[in-house]
Write an enzyme that holds these catalytic residues in place. Structure first.
Site, PDB file in Angstrom:
ATOM      1  N   HIS A   9      65.179   0.196 -67.913  1.00 15.25           N
ATOM      2  CA  HIS A   9      65.352   0.628 -69.313  1.00 15.25           C
ATOM      3  C   HIS A   9      64.963   2.095 -69.553  1.00 15.25           C
ATOM      4  O   HIS A   9      65.026   2.575 -70.689  1.00 15.25           O
ATOM      5  CB  HIS A   9      64.500  -0.306 -70.199  1.00 15.25           C
TER       6      HIS A   9
ATOM      7  N   ASP B 278      66.176  20.317 -61.865  1.00 14.60           N
ATOM      8  CA  ASP B 278      65.600  21.254 -60.879  1.00 14.60           C
ATOM      9  C   ASP B 278      64.131  20.982 -60.603  1.00 14.60           C
ATOM     10  O   ASP B 278      63.374  21.920 -60.290  1.00 14.60           O
ATOM     11  CB  ASP B 278      65.779  22.708 -61.356  1.00 14.60           C
TER      12      ASP B 278
ATOM     13  N   LYS C 108      65.201   6.155 -69.798  1.00 18.83           N
ATOM     14  CA  LYS C 108      66.271   7.067 -70.223  1.00 18.83           C
ATOM     15  C   LYS C 108      65.746   8.474 -69.978  1.00 18.83           C
ATOM     16  O   LYS C 108      65.403   9.187 -70.927  1.00 18.83           O
ATOM     17  CB  LYS C 108      66.584   6.922 -71.721  1.00 18.83           C
TER      18      LYS C 108
END
Lengths: 230, 230
Positions: free
Chosen positions: B162, B169, B164
């Protein structure tokens, strides 16, 4: 010549001492005032642990039976009594002394619900914003919080109120991917950031107040448009 | 006596100058090395704006027709050509030069999908972790990314993947409540934090590598347990 050298050296030493003394507050300010804000990241799923010791109301009677190894006085359950991501989240919330803003898509965790009720009982000003689709689901804590007298507001939008953040005493921001459900706490990969950071707090508090006003019950319609199923 | 005073004063001035010169690197280090990390918060829903100017591949030919007011050269669409939460998120991603780690529950936004493909074409090393339940849904970008040759790994758990978050870099962490779907971007109340902060990046990168290894395809079973519906 030797005397002159000595005098210049003494003068230089005095100058150095004066310079350091004059700069001390600047150095302290740089070191202290600009210190890195306290922060912590919790990753889930959380180990299932006993959180009773954290959630006991001040007047609650501990059991008379002797406690198991590592367990707090009075708790006889078989769960481990160590720290976990959930217990650390509970600690961060229970640190509230004046105010707690909650902006949560889904809220059904009984432990987190008890923590919020405990804070309300202690006189902390709790305000809750949630999503209208999820507040009436089985196991939702929203009804219990309302029964306890806590203010709750919700959307009537087509979109979801999908935030999952809390603000403790207008000083600490708690935010991440975690919905406050047992399913998410115990089974999902999730993250929660705990940040003592006035700039983040300010931005999230402004967002909270914006939504709080927008979801003022005087603006509710009783037959809102149907939500999209997606 | 007057001469002595003058000598001490001269010595003090020399001492002060020497002290300041000696402290200069320390002050620079305090001021520069310990500067507050760059950070930004995006709140959604995002205004719907044209993002073509950001997403054009280097070799793409701009249209010969004159551009509308405020629009980038070549774009004739009727959408506003100003900044939005989505365009700022796209900019943060498109800044990648070497690597991009994505750990996303749901990914169906065409603009964000194009940005990730563009980075892959530019030689940026892109790795994607996602949730198996959501990667095959209508409009998911996951299949397109795989076709383009981007590495994708997914869970086979009962719980959801779940998270996100994205790491640009290995220097900038992008994380929040936002699933990368058009529904969420345009309709939901969401937040995304963009943080140039090596301590947060380190913790989230460790989480990424842990999951990346755990979801190694050599460990996949072809008839996993069924997921709970909740």
């Amino acid at each position: 010549m030797r005397r002159l050298r000595w005098q210049v050296a003494a003068g230089a030493a005095v100058g150095l001492a004066l310079a350091l003394e004059a700069l001390a507050p600047v150095l302290r300010w740089l070191w202290g005032g600009r210190r890195r804000p306290r922060h912590e990241v919790l990753f889930f799923p959380s180990q299932v642990t006993c959180t009773e010791a954290l959630l006991q109301a001040p007047g609650a009677k501990p059991s008379a039976a002797p406690a198991g190894p590592g367990s707090p006085a009075g708790c006889q359950c078989s769960l481990p009594h160590c720290e976990s991501a959930l217990s650390r989240l509970l600690r961060a919330l229970l640190a509230a002394r004046a105010s707690l803003e909650l902006c949560l898509f889904a809220f059904s965790s009984p432990q987190l619900g008890r923590a919020v009720q405990l804070l309300h009982q202690r006189g902390v000003r709790v305000r809750v914003i949630t999503d209208c689709d999820y507040m009436a689901l089985n196991g939702s804590q929203i009804g219990l919080l309302r029964k306890a007298g806590i203010q709750v507001r919700h959307d009537q939008d087509l979109g979801y109120m999908h935030h999952k953040f809390a603000i403790v005493d207008k000083k600490v921001l708690i935010t991440g991917s975690l919905n406050w459900t047992t399913q998410a706490i115990q089974n999902n990969r999730e993250n929660v950031l705990i940040m003592e950071d006035e700039e983040y707090v300010k931005l999230f508090l402004e967002e909270f107040e914006r939504i709080w006003e927008e979801f003022n019950p005087t603006k509710y319609t009783f037959f809102p448009q149907e939500k999209k199923t997606q």
